[in-house]
Write a protein that holds these residues in place. Sequence first.
Motif, mmCIF file in Angstrom:
data_model
loop_
_atom_site.group_PDB
_atom_site.id
_atom_site.type_symbol
_atom_site.label_atom_id
_atom_site.label_comp_id
_atom_site.label_asym_id
_atom_site.label_seq_id
_atom_site.Cartn_x
_atom_site.Cartn_y
_atom_site.Cartn_z
ATOM 1 N N ASP A 173 -8.213 6.901 -3.186
ATOM 2 C CA ASP A 173 -6.788 6.637 -2.986
ATOM 3 C C ASP A 173 -6.531 5.149 -2.745
ATOM 4 O O ASP A 173 -5.970 4.762 -1.734
ATOM 5 N N PHE A 174 -6.966 4.323 -3.696
ATOM 6 C CA PHE A 174 -6.701 2.895 -3.632
ATOM 7 C C PHE A 174 -6.515 2.356 -5.048
ATOM 8 O O PHE A 174 -6.830 3.022 -6.041
ATOM 9 N N ASP A 175 -5.994 1.152 -5.135
ATOM 10 C CA ASP A 175 -5.721 0.512 -6.424
ATOM 11 C C ASP A 175 -6.564 -0.741 -6.567
ATOM 12 O O ASP A 175 -6.730 -1.507 -5.618
ATOM 13 N N PHE A 176 -7.065 -0.953 -7.787
ATOM 14 C CA PHE A 176 -7.831 -2.162 -8.064
ATOM 15 C C PHE A 176 -7.645 -2.567 -9.514
ATOM 16 O O PHE A 176 -7.862 -1.767 -10.436
ATOM 17 N N LEU A 177 -7.196 -3.789 -9.730
ATOM 18 C CA LEU A 177 -6.979 -4.360 -11.062
ATOM 19 C C LEU A 177 -6.198 -3.414 -11.971
ATOM 20 O O LEU A 177 -6.572 -3.174 -13.127
ATOM 21 N N GLY A 178 -5.122 -2.884 -11.433
ATOM 22 C CA GLY A 178 -4.216 -2.078 -12.241
ATOM 23 C C GLY A 178 -4.617 -0.631 -12.429
ATOM 24 O O GLY A 178 -3.932 0.110 -13.137
ATOM 25 N N THR A 179 -5.711 -0.214 -11.816
ATOM 26 C CA THR A 179 -6.163 1.174 -11.919
ATOM 27 C C THR A 179 -6.073 1.839 -10.554
ATOM 28 O O THR A 179 -6.458 1.244 -9.548
#
Length: 383
Positions: free
Chosen positions: A46-52
């Motif tokens: 449940d986290f976001d990284f580089l648009g994903t």
Amino acid sequence: MSKKYFHNSVNTIDANTVNFSPDFKNLNVLSLFSGAGGMDLGFQGDFDFLGTHYEKNPFSLVFANDIFKQAADVYEDNFNHQVERRSVDELTFDEIDHQIEKNTNKPISEVPIDVILGGFPCQTFSYAGKRGGLSDPRGQLYRHMIRIIEHYNPKMFIAENVDGIRNSRKNDKGDKIERSALDIILDDFDKAGYNVQYNVLNSADYGVPQTRRRVIIMGIRKDLGDISDQFYPAVSFDETGLFTGKMWKTSKDGIDDIWDKVNSPTIANHTTRDISKAKFYPGKRTQGNNKIDANRPAPTIRAEHHGNIEAHYRSYDGFEPDDMQGWRRLSVRECARLQSFPDSFIFTTSASSAYKAIGNAVPPVMAWNIARSVAYTLSQLEN
């Protein structure tokens, strides 16, 4: 090289295609050597990284442990429970039970431990370290992980270490030995009642803009299954893109957008105070005395860099690329990005401690892929 436990044909599953039925219950995770929580964040999801967006995983973190105070502070500021700060060789089961009850608000009898995680200390096995191996007291701490595994009897455990563990050949007396440290460690996990195997994963193969090779040991309780029942995450990126259709993410992909945003109030850990002021030395081949490559994944972010973190691939305006007067070292946030920590994960400590905590961490995106494969493994056993 641990041929008994290493299989080129390990089972793999595409983590991005794994789905769980609504009645699949959350699995309780006990985390050892937790650091700032890179592995734990991956298991939580449940986290976001580089648009994903990396969706939530079916795991509940019920216990964490680390003796590095500043890393434990960071962990507590980003997760919803406390960290037990005693060394793992000093932990008693009563203390662990008490902390689990505090973190879950449930009696220990209602909190079965399903998975144990542990990135036991790696400096003693690292190519970048002194290679003390099992002769270093830190090289013995995995035995306390086994002690805790034997007590809580989880369905699975996951242990992580540097690739150098495969070639470390010193015993606890400092003598050279025929078998590698990894062979001995795997045998000890096997004796604890688990079918074990290992695989070497490269974080760049999972969308992390950094090359970081790590041995991932997977163990499943012998009454539940064999190594043939275990799944590792399938590679989803490769160097050229010919194999997976997606090329490795580069340093530029990871950090280019914040080069000129130092001191921006919207980006944490990216101020002038979050950038090492260690000098560069022209003509010397010393640690960190070089730039990272914009068009490649970054090299492994190190914990023990002593301020000599690598330079950004860019130079300040008006300076030639080879003129070290125009170089600056990577900021804490840039290192966190290269390790795949989301920008929402804040390092609430000094820059020097933050660099160390980041360098010690498992990249959360790689951990997320591991977590999905572990959950898939256990879901298949229940079918």
